[in-house]
Motif scaffolding. Sequence first.
Motif, PDB file in Angstrom:
ATOM      1  N   UNK A  21       0.795  -0.992  -0.048  1.00 22.15           N
ATOM      2  CA  UNK A  21      -0.082   0.077   0.111  1.00 22.15           C
ATOM      3  C   UNK A  21       0.894   1.194   0.042  1.00 22.15           C
ATOM      4  N   UNK A  22       2.074   1.248   0.670  1.00 23.93           N
ATOM      5  CA  UNK A  22       2.797   2.303   0.599  1.00 23.93           C
ATOM      6  C   UNK A  22       3.358   2.805  -0.510  1.00 23.93           C
ATOM      7  N   UNK A  23       3.920   1.549  -1.281  1.00 29.59           N
ATOM      8  CA  UNK A  23       4.431   1.694  -2.685  1.00 29.59           C
ATOM      9  C   UNK A  23       3.379   2.113  -3.879  1.00 29.59           C
ATOM     10  N   UNK A  24       2.164   1.737  -3.513  1.00 30.01           N
ATOM     11  CA  UNK A  24       0.929   2.678  -4.298  1.00 30.01           C
ATOM     12  C   UNK A  24       0.813   3.932  -4.245  1.00 30.01           C
ATOM     13  N   UNK A  25       0.780   4.123  -2.948  1.00 34.27           N
ATOM     14  CA  UNK A  25       0.856   5.591  -2.622  1.00 34.27           C
ATOM     15  C   UNK A  25       1.995   6.559  -3.185  1.00 34.27           C
ATOM     16  N   UNK A  26       3.293   5.993  -3.005  1.00 35.72           N
ATOM     17  CA  UNK A  26       4.312   6.508  -3.685  1.00 35.72           C
ATOM     18  C   UNK A  26       4.228   6.805  -5.082  1.00 35.72           C
ATOM     19  N   UNK A  27       3.749   5.639  -5.780  1.00 37.49           N
ATOM     20  CA  UNK A  27       3.594   5.591  -7.340  1.00 37.49           C
ATOM     21  C   UNK A  27       2.434   6.742  -7.618  1.00 37.49           C
ATOM     22  N   UNK A  28       1.345   6.953  -6.800  1.00 40.13           N
ATOM     23  CA  UNK A  28       0.445   7.661  -7.035  1.00 40.13           C
ATOM     24  C   UNK A  28       0.989   9.182  -6.904  1.00 40.13           C
ATOM     25  N   UNK A  29       1.691   9.534  -5.844  1.00 40.10           N
ATOM     26  CA  UNK A  29       2.334  10.589  -5.350  1.00 40.10           C
ATOM     27  C   UNK A  29       3.434  11.192  -6.587  1.00 40.10           C
ATOM     28  N   UNK A  30       4.101  10.260  -7.272  1.00 41.95           N
ATOM     29  CA  UNK A  30       5.104  10.397  -8.306  1.00 41.95           C
ATOM     30  C   UNK A  30       4.469  10.640  -9.569  1.00 41.95           C
ATOM     31  N   UNK A  31       3.287  10.162  -9.843  1.00 45.42           N
ATOM     32  CA  UNK A  31       2.302  10.504 -10.845  1.00 45.42           C
ATOM     33  C   UNK A  31       2.572   9.511 -12.033  1.00 45.42           C
ATOM     34  N   UNK A  32       3.171   8.234 -11.436  1.00 41.42           N
ATOM     35  CA  UNK A  32       3.631   7.137 -12.389  1.00 41.42           C
ATOM     36  C   UNK A  32       2.826   6.029 -12.385  1.00 41.42           C
ATOM     37  N   UNK A  33       2.664   5.180 -13.478  1.00 45.29           N
ATOM     38  CA  UNK A  33       1.854   4.041 -13.147  1.00 45.29           C
ATOM     39  C   UNK A  33       2.373   3.147 -12.023  1.00 45.29           C
ATOM     40  N   UNK A  34       1.556   2.351 -11.343  1.00 44.63           N
ATOM     41  CA  UNK A  34       1.984   1.480 -10.257  1.00 44.63           C
ATOM     42  C   UNK A  34       2.932   0.440 -10.967  1.00 44.63           C
TER      43      UNK A  34
END
Length: 77
Positions: A21-34
Amino acid sequence: MSKPWKPDFYLLCKIHSLYYDDLLRIADAAGVPKEVVHRMFLKYPVKHSEAEAVLKAFSHHVGRPWTMENTRVPTED
């Protein structure tokens, strides 16, 4: 003279005890696909610009600066 040791993205995730879940939030914050974060975690190459964006979001999440200069991330370009 050898290059200084740099942790890879997988090890950073372990050091900072991050979960999926942390990695999904990081991907979202980075604006990149998971998938970009998945590839980095598995040590597969990603675009340099995407790796930089993920590391910036990752750094914000963990409160410590991680960049392409101090992290080993294989890139496609």
